[in-house]
Design an enzyme around this catalytic site. Structure first.
Site, PDB file in Angstrom:
ATOM      1  CG  ASP A 124      -0.004   3.158   6.904  1.00  7.59           C
ATOM      2  OD1 ASP A 124      -0.955   2.493   6.458  1.00  7.59           O
ATOM      3  OD2 ASP A 124       1.148   2.727   6.995  1.00  7.59           O
ATOM      4  CB  THR A 136      -5.045  -3.761   8.169  1.00  4.97           C
ATOM      5  OG1 THR A 136      -5.137  -3.008   9.381  1.00  4.97           O
ATOM      6  CG2 THR A 136      -3.623  -3.729   7.667  1.00  4.97           C
ATOM      7  CE  LYS A 170      -2.281  -1.507   3.675  1.00  8.10           C
ATOM      8  NZ  LYS A 170      -1.784  -2.894   3.770  1.00  8.10           N
ATOM      9  CB  THR A 171       3.722   2.334   2.151  1.00  7.76           C
ATOM     10  OG1 THR A 171       2.960   2.125   3.343  1.00  7.76           O
ATOM     11  CG2 THR A 171       4.568   3.572   2.312  1.00  7.76           C
ATOM     12  NE  ARG A 192       6.666  -4.588   5.513  1.00  5.24           N
ATOM     13  CZ  ARG A 192       5.506  -3.990   5.739  1.00  5.24           C
ATOM     14  NH1 ARG A 192       4.574  -4.606   6.416  1.00  5.24           N
ATOM     15  NH2 ARG A 192       5.294  -2.786   5.295  1.00  5.24           N
TER      16      ARG A 192
HETATM   17  N1  LIG Z   1       3.954  -5.217  -6.042  1.00  2.14           N
HETATM   18  C1  LIG Z   1       5.170  -5.229  -5.516  1.00  2.14           C
HETATM   19  N2  LIG Z   1       6.237  -5.516  -6.272  1.00  2.14           N
HETATM   20  C2  LIG Z   1       7.463  -5.567  -5.724  1.00  2.14           C
HETATM   21  N3  LIG Z   1       7.737  -5.333  -4.432  1.00  2.14           N
HETATM   22  C3  LIG Z   1       6.719  -5.040  -3.628  1.00  2.14           C
HETATM   23  C4  LIG Z   1       5.388  -4.953  -4.128  1.00  2.14           C
HETATM   24  N4  LIG Z   1       4.579  -4.633  -3.115  1.00  2.14           N
HETATM   25  C5  LIG Z   1       5.340  -4.520  -2.034  1.00  2.14           C
HETATM   26  N5  LIG Z   1       6.633  -4.747  -2.323  1.00  2.14           N
HETATM   27  C6  LIG Z   1       7.748  -4.781  -1.370  1.00  2.14           C
HETATM   28  O1  LIG Z   1       7.222  -5.113  -0.086  1.00  2.14           O
HETATM   29  C7  LIG Z   1       7.587  -4.174   0.891  1.00  2.14           C
HETATM   30  C8  LIG Z   1       6.375  -3.864   1.744  1.00  2.14           C
HETATM   31  O2  LIG Z   1       5.452  -3.088   1.009  1.00  2.14           O
HETATM   32  P1  LIG Z   1       4.680  -1.836   1.653  1.00  2.14           P
HETATM   33  O3  LIG Z   1       5.517  -1.175   2.681  1.00  2.14           O
HETATM   34  O4  LIG Z   1       4.205  -0.998   0.522  1.00  2.14           O
HETATM   35  O5  LIG Z   1       3.472  -2.589   2.334  1.00  2.14           O
HETATM   36  P2  LIG Z   1       2.165  -1.984   3.062  1.00  2.14           P
HETATM   37  O6  LIG Z   1       0.975  -2.586   2.369  1.00  2.14           O
HETATM   38  O7  LIG Z   1       2.262  -0.515   3.087  1.00  2.14           O
HETATM   39  O8  LIG Z   1       2.276  -2.606   4.505  1.00  2.14           O
HETATM   40  P3  LIG Z   1       1.671  -2.043   5.899  1.00  2.14           P
HETATM   41  O9  LIG Z   1       0.207  -2.335   5.875  1.00  2.14           O
HETATM   42  O10 LIG Z   1       2.393  -2.876   6.908  1.00  2.14           O
HETATM   43  O11 LIG Z   1       2.008  -0.601   5.962  1.00  2.14           O
HETATM   44  C9  LIG Z   1       8.160  -2.986   0.154  1.00  2.14           C
HETATM   45  O12 LIG Z   1       9.369  -2.583   0.718  1.00  2.14           O
HETATM   46  C10 LIG Z   1       8.405  -3.450  -1.257  1.00  2.14           C
HETATM   47  O13 LIG Z   1       9.786  -3.625  -1.470  1.00  2.14           O
HETATM   48 MG   LIG Z   2       2.652   0.740   4.766  1.00  2.00          MG
END
Ligand SMILES: Nc1ncnc2c1ncn2[C@@H]1O[C@H](COP(=O)(O)OP(=O)(O)OP(=O)(O)O)[C@@H](O)[C@H]1O
Ligand SMILES: [Mg+2]
Length: 384
Positions: free
Chosen positions: A156, A205, A111-112, A264
């Site tokens: 977030d 989430t 998401k981030t 992740r």
């Molecule tokens: N579609 C994707 N392709 C490649 N790498 C990805 C992808 N999505 C996420 N990642 C990798 O996974 C890691 C985690 O992603 P991210 O921080 O965006 O998750 P999030 O959904 O924001 O999690 P949270 O809910 O814990 O904040 C990132 O550092 C990134 O390197």
């Molecule tokens: Mg995040």
């Protein structure tokens, strides 16, 4: 692109903004010392001068290195990418800001990352904050006022916003306007302050915990789903390249299979496997090396770790596989109920090891078998 966080604000000097309320805020008493008009404008100036513009570099250097920067590097989530591609092209051709976007789904699915990519694609800044960091009206006002045309504000855990912050956001999201009430009682006045058009990207989430007025103000609402093994393999191969690690295709697939559908986790497991292969001098990382390493770290072939297995085992041994309520499961395992609900359960349900029923959570036959128990229906047929 500046990544800015309201959490890292440099300490703000005390400001005379005690007398400034928002249209939504009910406050009963305050003192005005200066003449009305003088203090009003001073108060407004002070409030609008609030800035939340500290540059934030990624807290984890390694994670930042492998985070995809552009939409074509973002692997998987085909539907989401298609929707956003159209939204980006349309907004660019109309020279408008992107519609507000709500992303929801379990942690670590990107998401981030997607929010940062949107900013890069739109060539705007992305300010990153999290709902619990927005405590006072001045926090959200500072963030909103500091936005340039088209900028993205990423919040977030948006389901955790306070009611007051939400109400400030409503006119901001709808009409790019802040409604501020200055003064109190009969002499109070509501001032509207225009904002530059911006895009709010909310991540959560728990989409069910969002209030409906807030949810309704997002033009695009998208769910992120767990990734397939082949998508995770590509993510691992890409990350390995960036980390200068030699991994074979079947090695990447082995790590991918144990990554709970989550990038992740895939990246984290890759780092553990890399350590193992370097120390044991076993390169490149193939399926065998990856399997050995992850066995050592207690990650089983389906990616379940000690906590997942403990949850399933406790339900089987203490409650005959359920139904058991969330709080009961939390008390029996010593885990936090919210963590079970948001982190562990979604994946256990995704792989068909657990089900939610109106009476509570139930371990499925596949779950019983994975832990080496015979499911109750099979026990029955054995007895007959
Ligand atoms: N579609 C994707 N392709 C490649 N790498 C990805 C992808 N999505 C996420 N990642 C990798 O996974 C890691 C985690 O992603 P991210 O921080 O965006 O998750 P999030 O959904 O924001 O999690 P949270 O809910 O814990 O904040 C990132 O550092 C990134 O390197
Ligand atoms: Mg995040």
């Amino acid at each position: 692109m500046a990544i800015i966080s309201s959490k890292k604000q440099s300490p703000q000097p005390e400001r005379p903004d005690e007398n400034i309320f928002f249209a939504s805020e009910k406050k009963t008493s305050y003192k005005t010392k200066k003449s009305q008009s003088q203090s009003e404008s001073a108060e407004l100036d002070a409030l609008l001068a609030v800035e939340a513009t500290t540059e934030e570099k990624g807290s984890n250097q390694n994670e930042e290195k492998i985070r995809p920067q552009r939409l074509d590097e973002y692997i998987g989530q085909k539907d989401l990418k298609e929707v956003l591609n159209i939204a980006i092209s349309a907004a660019k051709s109309r020279k408008e800001s992107l519609d507000h976007l709500l992303l929801y789904g379990p942690p670590g699915l990107g998401k981030t990352t997607m929010s940062l990519i949107l900013a890069a694609e739109m060539e705007v800044n992305c300010k990153i904050t999290t709902a619990p960091a927005i405590e006072k009206p001045r926090d959200i006002v500072g963030l909103l006022v500091g936005l340039q045309k088209g900028d993205i504000l990423f919040i977030d855990e948006i389901h955790r916003l306070s009611k007051m912050t939400e109400e400030i956001l409503y006119p901001a999201m709808e009409d790019f306007r802040l409604d501020i009430t200055v003064g109190q009682g009969k002499t109070s006045k509501t001032r509207s302050i225009p904002l530059k058009p911006f895009t709010l990207v909310g991540a959560t989430t728990r989409v069910g915990s969002l209030t409906s007025p807030l949810r309704d103000r997002f033009g695009i609402i998208q769910r992120l789903r767990f990734y397939e093994v082949d998508e995770l393999s590509l993510i691992i191969i890409r990350a390995a390249k960036l980390l200068n690690t030699d991994i074979t295709e079947d090695g990447a697939e082995e790590v991918a299979r144990r990554s709970r559908g989550t990038p992740r986790i895939a990246n984290r497991l890759l780092r553990r496997v890399r350590d193992y292969s370097e120390v044991k001098k076993l390169t490149p990382i193939n399926a065998e090396v990856a399997g050995e390493a992850l066995e050592l770290f207690n990650v089983d072939p389906l990616g379940l770790d000690w906590t997942d297995r403990n949850l399933l085992r406790t339900m089987i041994e203490n409650y005959n596989g359920g139904p058991a309520g969330l709080e009961t499961m939390a008390a029996a395992t010593g885990e936090d109920a919210q963590t079970i609900e948001e982190v562990y359960e979604p994946y256990l349900m995704q792989i068909g090891f657990m089900q939610r029923t109106p009476r509570g959570r139930v371990v499925t036959s596949a779950g019983w078998r994975h832990l080496g128990f015979s499911p109750p229906d099979e026990q029955l047929s054995l007895k007959l």
